[in-house]
Scaffold this active site. Structure first.
Site, PDB file in Angstrom:
ATOM      1  N   LYS A  80       0.961  -1.385   0.163  1.00  0.00           N
ATOM      2  CA  LYS A  80      -0.184   0.038  -0.015  1.00  0.00           C
ATOM      3  C   LYS A  80       0.947   1.265   0.196  1.00  0.00           C
ATOM      4  CE  LYS A  80      -1.874   2.880   2.562  1.00  0.00           C
ATOM      5  NZ  LYS A  80      -1.734   3.995   1.837  1.00  0.00           N
TER       6      LYS A  80
ATOM      7  N   GLU B 233      10.619   1.021  10.082  1.00  0.00           N
ATOM      8  CA  GLU B 233      11.576   2.049  10.023  1.00  0.00           C
ATOM      9  C   GLU B 233      10.712   3.365  10.167  1.00  0.00           C
ATOM     10  OE1 GLU B 233      13.183   5.003   8.851  1.00  0.00           O
ATOM     11  OE2 GLU B 233      13.494   4.335   6.747  1.00  0.00           O
TER      12      GLU B 233
ATOM     13  N   CYS C 153      14.085  10.279   6.358  1.00  0.00           N
ATOM     14  CA  CYS C 153      14.037   9.602   7.520  1.00  0.00           C
ATOM     15  C   CYS C 153      15.482   9.673   8.196  1.00  0.00           C
ATOM     16  CB  CYS C 153      13.681   8.154   7.413  1.00  0.00           C
ATOM     17  SG  CYS C 153      12.416   7.955   6.509  1.00  0.00           S
TER      18      CYS C 153
ATOM     19  N   GLU D  60      11.262  15.053  14.923  1.00  0.00           N
ATOM     20  CA  GLU D  60      11.583  15.125  13.535  1.00  0.00           C
ATOM     21  C   GLU D  60      10.815  16.248  13.000  1.00  0.00           C
ATOM     22  OE1 GLU D  60      10.552  11.514  11.849  1.00  0.00           O
ATOM     23  OE2 GLU D  60      12.181  11.403  10.492  1.00  0.00           O
TER      24      GLU D  60
END
Ligand code: ADP
Length: 491
Positions: free
Chosen positions: A185, A260, A294, A393
């Site tokens: 997906k 992750e 990331c 982040e």
């Protein structure tokens, strides 16, 4: 830009998803608009799938796994198939790069770099498929014990929007090399390259049902996929919150997961470093893909004696950075959508309120459409390690500079976040290179360099909140398989 597909999508192409080797719409017929972040214009649509679509795709993958031949064919044959996919991707490289750039807003050269990495994944895993083997184990007299690496079965891959084609391909490469079948997906914001790669995989000879694609929202298609009882393993790259939701869903069926989940990766610059070599790398590590990476190097820790000098040099470079539409191929593109741009703007405002000092800002190209999702790059200096900007982040072009006093202090600050994905260490002192590389909690450490997302051969994954399991490299083949131990009694 060119190619037949691009001409069609210019006219509002209705993309389909792939189930059992066929291009199909969502059972409900509902669709999601595909918006180009460079100008905010709708240029295509994708199916908005729900639980029934997911069930259909999982059943197709289940049947393909249980009945073969993918899971039972010689590994070398699976490898050849992936190698053919590598060659087909190479033939379609220009079209794929343009498609990815338009869908995500990433600068044209980043789109091309992503295709190069995509090709490498299929080349690497094509070659690796028949190199994975088990062990024989010294056991009791009269017995022989051995291990096999077997596929999990049906793997669900939930893909983010930042590097859709690359991240898809590291999942597809490793999962298919080991004989799994897949339901993928992609993110609702960036599904087009996944759809196209699934189509090319059929051309490469991947049998129908082995690689299925379901498009739709995370809360609908993603949630149904991660909770499906016939999924054997889930691999996810994305935000920590969504990762938690997916793990909770998979836990109901006690299924394994690879996660992750991003980072707040530090680059540590010691006073003896080669500053000229470091500067462009420090900039690129946060500007690449607009900071939507990331493994972005989003904190730069600088030893106090060189702090002012390095901060001034970075500020000078930052002020020259320009954001603009993907086709202008400037330093960075727009962010993926308005929500993400607003999130970045809010974090910038919060950092200022918390006392961080804006040292420099880049600009937005005046020719960039005002309907695009742009945010200029921002450089913050003298950032307190405890504030949100140093801890969370941003996923945007925002860099925090933090001074440190000595090696111990540097390691303490580097390890002071909840994340542990990547780190950079800049020093000419060989002993210190080894000491710091070992003490920093990160899945990858670069010494006198940095590779945000780089190196498909290199195992990649996090400690702490950055997740668990490893992708990329040979190691991903272990995540994408399970050990079976067989014991023969021949007394
Ligand atoms: P963002 O919040 O920036 O969209 P996410 O980490 O939520 O980033 O998205 C990464 C991927 O996870 C996308 O494919 C998205 O559709 C999917 N996703 C989002 N929410 C869920 C969920 N609850 N269950 C499964 N997948 C999800």
């Amino acid at each position: 830009m060119g190619g037949p597909l691009l001409n069609t999508i210019a006219q509002g192409h209705a993309f389909m998803q792939f189930v059992d080797g066929r291009a199909v719409d969502a059972l409900s017929g509902e669709r999601i608009d595909v918006i180009c972040p460079s100008d905010g214009a709708v240029f295509a649509s994708i199916p908005a799938s729900g639980a029934a679509d997911v069930d259909r795709a999982v059943k197709s993958a289940r049947k393909a796994f249980d009945e073969g031949p993918w899971s039972t064919m010689p590994a070398v044959e699976r490898g050849r198939c992936l190698t053919r996919l590598y060659q087909i991707v190479e033939k379609n490289a220009d079209e794929l790069a343009a498609l990815e750039s338009r869908d995500t807003g990433k600068p044209a050269r980043q789109g091309r770099a992503d295709v190069t990495a995509t090709m490498r994944y299929y080349e690497f895993y094509g070659g690796a498929a028949d190199k994975v083997h088990g062990d024989t184990i010294p056991f009791l007299e009269g017995y022989t014990a051995l291990t096999l690496r077997e596929p999990h079965g049906v793997v669900a891959g939930i893909i983010p929007w930042n590097y859709p084609m690359q991240i898809l391909s590291r999942v597809v490469g490793a999962a298919l090399a080991m004989g799994n079948t897949l339901v993928v997906k992609p993110a609702e914001d960036a599904s087009l390259s996944t759809i196209r790669i699934a189509e090319l995989a059929l051309e490469a000879g991947v049998p129908p049902g082995v690689f299925n694609v379901i498009t739709g929202y995370g809360r609908d298609a993603g949630a149904a996929l991660s909770a499906h009882s016939e999924i054997d393993y889930v691999t996810f790259t994305g935000s920590p919150l969504t990762g938690t939701a997916i793990q909770q869903a998979a836990a109901v069926n006690n299924r394994g997961v690879t996660m992750e989940l991003g980072g707040k990766s530090p680059q540590i610059v010691f006073a003896d470093a080669d500053i000229e070599a470091a500067l462009p790398v420090l900039i690129n590590a946060i500007i690449q893909n607009g900071g939507q990476t990331c493994s972005a190097g989003s904190r730069v820790l600088i030893e106090r004696p060189i702090y002012e000098q390095v901060a001034a040099a970075l500020a000078e470079r930052f002020s020259r950075l320009v954001a603009g539409p993907h086709y202008a191929d400037l330093d960075l593109g727009p962010l993926i959508n308005g929500r993400q741009r607003d999130r970045v703007a809010n974090m910038v405002a919060a950092a200022q309120e918390a006392g961080a000092q804006v040292l420099a800002q880049g600009t937005i190209d005046p020719a960039a459409p005002s309907s695009g999702c742009y945010h200029a790059p921002v450089l913050f200096g003298s950032v307190d390690p405890s504030i949100q900007l140093a801890q969370e982040e941003v996923f945007g072009p925002v860099l925090a500079l933090l001074p440190f006093d000595n090696e111990q202090d540097a390691v303490r600050i580097a390890n002071s976040t909840e994340f542990g994905l990547v780190a950079g260490v800049w020093t000419r002192d060989g002993a210190r290179q080894h000491r710091v590389a070992k003490r920093v909690r990160a899945g990858q450490v670069f010494v006198n360099g940095y590779g945000a997302g780089g190196g498909i051969e290199l195992p990649f994954g996090g400690f702490k909140k950055s997740g668990h399991g490893r992708e990329k490299g040979f190691e991903a083949l272990f995540d994408m398989s399970a050990t079976k131990t067989i014991v023969f009694n021949h007394q």
